[in-house]
Scaffold this active site. Sequence first.
Site, PDB file in Angstrom:
ATOM      1  N   HIS A  20      45.956  27.842  71.337  1.00 44.40           N
ATOM      2  CA  HIS A  20      44.722  27.541  72.230  1.00 44.40           C
ATOM      3  C   HIS A  20      45.061  28.578  73.606  1.00 44.40           C
ATOM      4  O   HIS A  20      45.018  28.157  74.529  1.00 44.40           O
ATOM      5  CB  HIS A  20      44.761  26.294  72.869  1.00 44.40           C
ATOM      6  CG  HIS A  20      43.241  25.754  73.272  1.00 44.40           C
ATOM      7  ND1 HIS A  20      42.919  24.615  73.436  1.00 44.40           N
ATOM      8  CD2 HIS A  20      42.381  26.742  74.151  1.00 44.40           C
ATOM      9  CE1 HIS A  20      41.510  24.675  74.015  1.00 44.40           C
ATOM     10  NE2 HIS A  20      41.449  25.878  74.349  1.00 44.40           N
TER      11      HIS A  20
ATOM     12  N   ARG B  50      36.557  24.527  70.395  1.00 43.38           N
ATOM     13  CA  ARG B  50      37.630  23.175  70.740  1.00 43.38           C
ATOM     14  C   ARG B  50      37.568  22.604  69.275  1.00 43.38           C
ATOM     15  O   ARG B  50      36.920  22.771  68.316  1.00 43.38           O
ATOM     16  CB  ARG B  50      36.519  22.191  71.499  1.00 43.38           C
ATOM     17  CG  ARG B  50      36.461  22.568  72.918  1.00 43.38           C
ATOM     18  CD  ARG B  50      37.933  22.200  73.455  1.00 43.38           C
ATOM     19  NE  ARG B  50      37.826  22.510  74.861  1.00 43.38           N
ATOM     20  CZ  ARG B  50      37.859  23.536  75.778  1.00 43.38           C
ATOM     21  NH1 ARG B  50      37.941  24.829  75.146  1.00 43.38           N
ATOM     22  NH2 ARG B  50      38.039  23.493  77.097  1.00 43.38           N
TER      23      ARG B  50
ATOM     24  N   GLU C  64      46.234  18.660  69.287  1.00 46.71           N
ATOM     25  CA  GLU C  64      47.207  20.145  70.023  1.00 46.71           C
ATOM     26  C   GLU C  64      48.424  19.458  70.747  1.00 46.71           C
ATOM     27  O   GLU C  64      47.856  18.588  71.875  1.00 46.71           O
ATOM     28  CB  GLU C  64      46.345  21.012  71.027  1.00 46.71           C
ATOM     29  CG  GLU C  64      45.242  21.813  70.173  1.00 46.71           C
ATOM     30  CD  GLU C  64      44.411  22.431  71.099  1.00 46.71           C
ATOM     31  OE1 GLU C  64      44.537  22.553  72.398  1.00 46.71           O
ATOM     32  OE2 GLU C  64      43.349  23.107  70.431  1.00 46.71           O
TER      33      GLU C  64
END
Length: 351
Positions: free
Chosen positions: A292, A244, A273
């Site tokens: 991601h 993360r 993000e």
Amino acid sequence: MPQPFRIGVSSGFKTAAPGTIEPVLERLIDPLPHVDWAFFDAGGGPVRADAIAGFEGVIALGSPYDASTVAGNKDLACLARWGVGYDLVDTAALTANDILLAIAVDAVRKPVSEAILTLILALAKKLWAKDRLVRTGRWDLKAQTSGLGLSGKTVGSVGMGNIGGEMFRLLGPFDLGRRLAHDPYLDPKRAEALDVELVSLETIFSESDFVVTNCPLTEETRGFINGRLFALMKPSAYFINTARGPIVNQEDLVSALQAGTIAGAGLDVVEPEPLPLDHPLIQMDNVILSPHALAWTDDLYEMNGTIACESLLAVFRGELPAFPVNGEVIEQPGFRGKLEGLAARWREFEE
């Protein structure tokens, strides 16, 4: 005839992962005449309480689920996360409202570990730099992009759960030197079985050639990888994060990369993000970035969806899913009442 069971599926699948959950629902849920599913509007912020009203099970992706989402919800028994990270889910609020959180541990172990291995190899071989030489016609500079062999190198894992263990298993044939891990919750016997040295966080950063983040995002880990730790790294070492983004103090990482304190980084996760296009990380030649999604493969799609559906079906039958998170809810009278009621309805459909 009792009321059919209802599963709510996050609308986030339509935008972030279109076509990934539907085949699994068609295979596992559609053949069951007593189980219905429907997309609900996950919205842009925390999921609204009315969006999931009437569902006994929810398959969650992306959006936050906070106290306002589940307060007073008497129907929802299980929130099944499509994946393993649950930093966007208020587990205490779920527990207070007799709702079990289930995750898909087995689905992500191998895909995420493969993603880590991809970044280690791409950084070690300076793949990004070699690709650029070919695209710009500068084959004469190829000697300047010589990479590293993994034989004898040290890999350090910050966190040593299922993904960390699988990562080291996949790295087995590469003849590593030392295999280091820092995890205050890891049983030393498991570390020994994995042939991993349990060391301090400072040792991970000072002695590893590749530092890999494999811990969950919690209040304890938020921002704890910072400039102090980056300053300990060898200038030839690489930092990798597929966990993360907020685990890392990103400003400190940028400073370390700009100063040459570390050789480079491979990042599948960042903060925020999406990353703004003018962010310094995007401009750096020694950073490999992924949105991601490096672990998003056909295997992951199939297993994430399968485990999420199987978790909900287990609860509908009055059973427990394979990977519960807030285990303390299981013995609460409110949750037991939900579970028993669901099991009784399931039996009626089978009679």
